[in-house]
Enzyme design. Structure first.
Site, PDB file in Angstrom:
ATOM      1  N   SER A   1       0.262  -1.350  -0.037  1.00  0.00           N
ATOM      2  CA  SER A   1       0.392  -0.233  -0.424  1.00  0.00           C
ATOM      3  C   SER A   1       1.187   1.240  -0.063  1.00  0.00           C
ATOM      4  CB  SER A   1      -0.575  -0.447   1.135  1.00  0.00           C
ATOM      5  OG  SER A   1      -2.239   1.034   0.901  1.00  0.00           O
TER       6      SER A   1
ATOM      7  N   ASP B   1      -8.393  -3.768  -7.075  1.00  0.00           N
ATOM      8  CA  ASP B   1      -7.940  -3.381  -5.825  1.00  0.00           C
ATOM      9  C   ASP B   1      -8.784  -1.635  -5.641  1.00  0.00           C
ATOM     10  OD1 ASP B   1      -6.592  -1.994  -3.159  1.00  0.00           O
ATOM     11  OD2 ASP B   1      -4.905  -3.094  -3.860  1.00  0.00           O
TER      12      ASP B   1
ATOM     13  N   HIS C   1      -6.225  -6.021  -0.755  1.00  0.00           N
ATOM     14  CA  HIS C   1      -5.438  -5.379  -1.486  1.00  0.00           C
ATOM     15  C   HIS C   1      -4.381  -5.389   0.028  1.00  0.00           C
ATOM     16  CE1 HIS C   1      -3.714  -0.907  -0.828  1.00  0.00           C
ATOM     17  NE2 HIS C   1      -3.659  -0.966   0.352  1.00  0.00           N
TER      18      HIS C   1
END
Length: 527
Positions: free
Chosen positions: A235, A460, A489
């Site tokens: 991320s 995502d 994710h």
């Protein structure tokens, strides 16, 4: 990149997302030279790294209240607050490790990890070894697993923008405004939050950028005695890794980036958050279709349209009278956005909703409302939110004209209503940010950068697929593993042999394969 009132860190304002995440700033070219061409920060980080290499890390048993037991060890790394002034004020960063489980001949060094945010702590990373997570058994033989709290996070000189108990107080106002008065109220909250950051942590705010944290990474690398960095970023951690690789290309040994932030200068961070609003809506539609297919289990609706109708009715009821006195529309959004984030949450989210519809109000309150008695958890949530805001606001210049925000989010909300206004209010403190805002680093390949492994789910929500494609264009020789028709994710934490085996191969051998790979999705959730 993410946050919500219940997960991660929801705002003092409303639930929002973390990917995610004005004053005059230098031109992009000047900023790039400033970072990369021997400017004061470059000299400062080189000096700090030399000092850290000499000092090393005094590894000890972790303090009892850290929740990390032997054989995990903890320590500290000292870094400059301002790399342009390496002899000035210092701050301490908390680090921990589990040493490699293999033989000395198998050991390849340390593997550092960042889980995202900004504002996420990596200190739980070594527990992947102690819990014997089978996905990481091979890698753990080769690497010490090293976690750290980035600057401002957790135990690494934490920052704060609000009183934690006030921060989590519920219910918050409905993020979707009914009229201009609602918008004015949210704008006031955002401005007051920015002011609170200045009051409580103003001395840190100018030094809470991603490049600052990337420099910290290089000092940690040196303190570990490593000549080159092995790094896994998820991320926001992908952007941290990309910035590190841009600033220190010859210091990279292995770099895995999973669920990728679009590193384009014009995407960081305002446009990145706009893109999230579209992607979250797409994944919300996926979840509704799944709930409808399993209507015999959940009884919410046998078509996506009926599930959406039930959601709007739930939201409207919570707006009229907060559920259990604590769960209004903001808290509902914070809880339900679990599902677009991770399909591992599809069943549990639907189950809680189904139980509520059957009369179990407490199940939804327990899942969605903050716990006022959880002072440690509330402090962590407030801190995570403060770091998220500080980093995203400092990394880039943001629109300061409210008309820009209002136009963009009103337009997006029409077709993508799930989190658009939540995201707007969460990021709006950046419009009145009280510290200097920078020009983002121009992420690109540099001399000595080895092949990078990029991993991305096609659907995502938090970091749309286009970010992975953009990073691959910028990092020559990188390889992209796509998990097709999937949207969770954080792909490297899922069981998918097509992905897992390639990540292992890269970390153990450095080989990325001769071409990009498209993998089938991991197993579909079951009720």
């Amino acid at each position: 990149m993410r946050r919500t009132t219940v997960l991660g860190s929801a705002g003092a304002l409303v639930a929002g997302t973390l990917i995610a995440g004005a004053l005059a700033a230098p031109a992009a070219g000047a900023q790039t030279r400033h970072h990369d061409r021997g400017g004061p920060e470059a000299r400062g980080v080189a000096l700090a790294a030399q000092r850290a290499e000499r000092a090393g890390i005094d590894w000890q048993d972790c303090p009892p209240d850290w929740g990390l037991t032997a054989p995990i060890q903890c320590g500290w790394v000292t870094v400059p607050l301002d790399y342009a002034k390496p002899d000035g004020r210092k701050i301490k960063l908390a680090v921990d490790r589990h040493v490699s489980t293999g033989t000395q001949g198998e050991r390849q060094g340390a593997l550092l990890y960042n889980p995202g945010g900004p504002g996420g702590s990596g200190m739980r990373f070594p527990t992947r070894v102690t819990t014997k997570n089978p996905l990481w058994t091979k890698t753990a033989k080769a690497y010490d697993f090293v976690g750290f709290d980035p600057r401002g996070v957790g135990r690494s000189t934490p920052i704060s923008c609000a009183d934690p108990q006030e921060f989590v107080k519920a219910p918050k106002a409905d993020p979707v405004p009914d009229d201009e008065a609602d918008k004015r109220a949210q704008r006031k909250l955002a401005r007051e939050y920015a002011e609170g950051c200045a009051e409580r942590s103003g001395w840190m705010l100018p030094h809470m950028t991603t490049p600052d944290t990337a420099r910290d990474l290089d000092v940690i690398r040196a303190a570990l005695g490593e000549k080159k960095l092995n790094f896994l970023g998820v991320s926001y951690g992908t952007y941290l890794g990309a910035v590190y690789a841009t600033l220190f290309p010859a210091h990279v040994r292995r770099l895995v980036v999973d669920s990728v932030v679009d590193p384009s200068q014009d995407s960081i961070w305002y446009r990145a958050n706009l893109g999230q609003n579209v992607a979250f809506q797409t994944r919300w539609e996926d979840w509704k279709a799944w709930v409808a297919r399993h209507d015999s289990v959940y009884g919410i609706g046998d078509t996506p349209r009926k599930v959406e109708k039930a959601w709007r009715e739930l939201r409207a009821a919570a707006k009229r009278e907060p559920i259990g006195g604590l769960v209004g529309p903001a808290e509902l959004t914070g809880f339900f956005q679990n599902a677009p984030y991770y399909d591992s949450a599809w069943a549990s989210t639907a189950k809680t909703w189904s139980a509520y519809r059957a009369g179990d109000t407490q199940a939804l309150v327990d899942a969605a409302a903050p716990d006022p008695d959880d002072r440690a958890g509330n402090a962590a949530a407030e801190n995570g939110n403060a770091v998220y805001t500080a980093v995203e606001c400092a990394d880039a210049t943001w629109p300061t004209d409210w008309r820009t925000w209002d136009r963009d989010h009103t337009r997006l909300h029409r077709d993508h209503p799930f989190i658009t206004w939540s995201n707007a209010w969460m990021n709006l403190p950046c419009a009145t940010w009280p510290a200097k805002q920078r020009t983002p680093v121009e992420v690109r390949s540099g001399k000595g950068l080895p092949p990078v492994l990029i991993v991305q789910a096609e659907r995502d929500a938090a970091t749309p697929y286009e970010g992975a494609a953009e990073l691959q264009r910028r990092f020559k020789g990188s390889r992209l593993i796509t998990e097709k028709d999937a949207g969770s994710h954080g792909v490297t934490g899922l069981v998918n042999p097509c992905v897992n085996e390639r990540v292992d191969t890269y970390l153990l051998t450095g080989k990325t394969g001769r071409r990009d790979v498209t993998c089938s999705p991991h197993a579909t959730p079951k009720p």
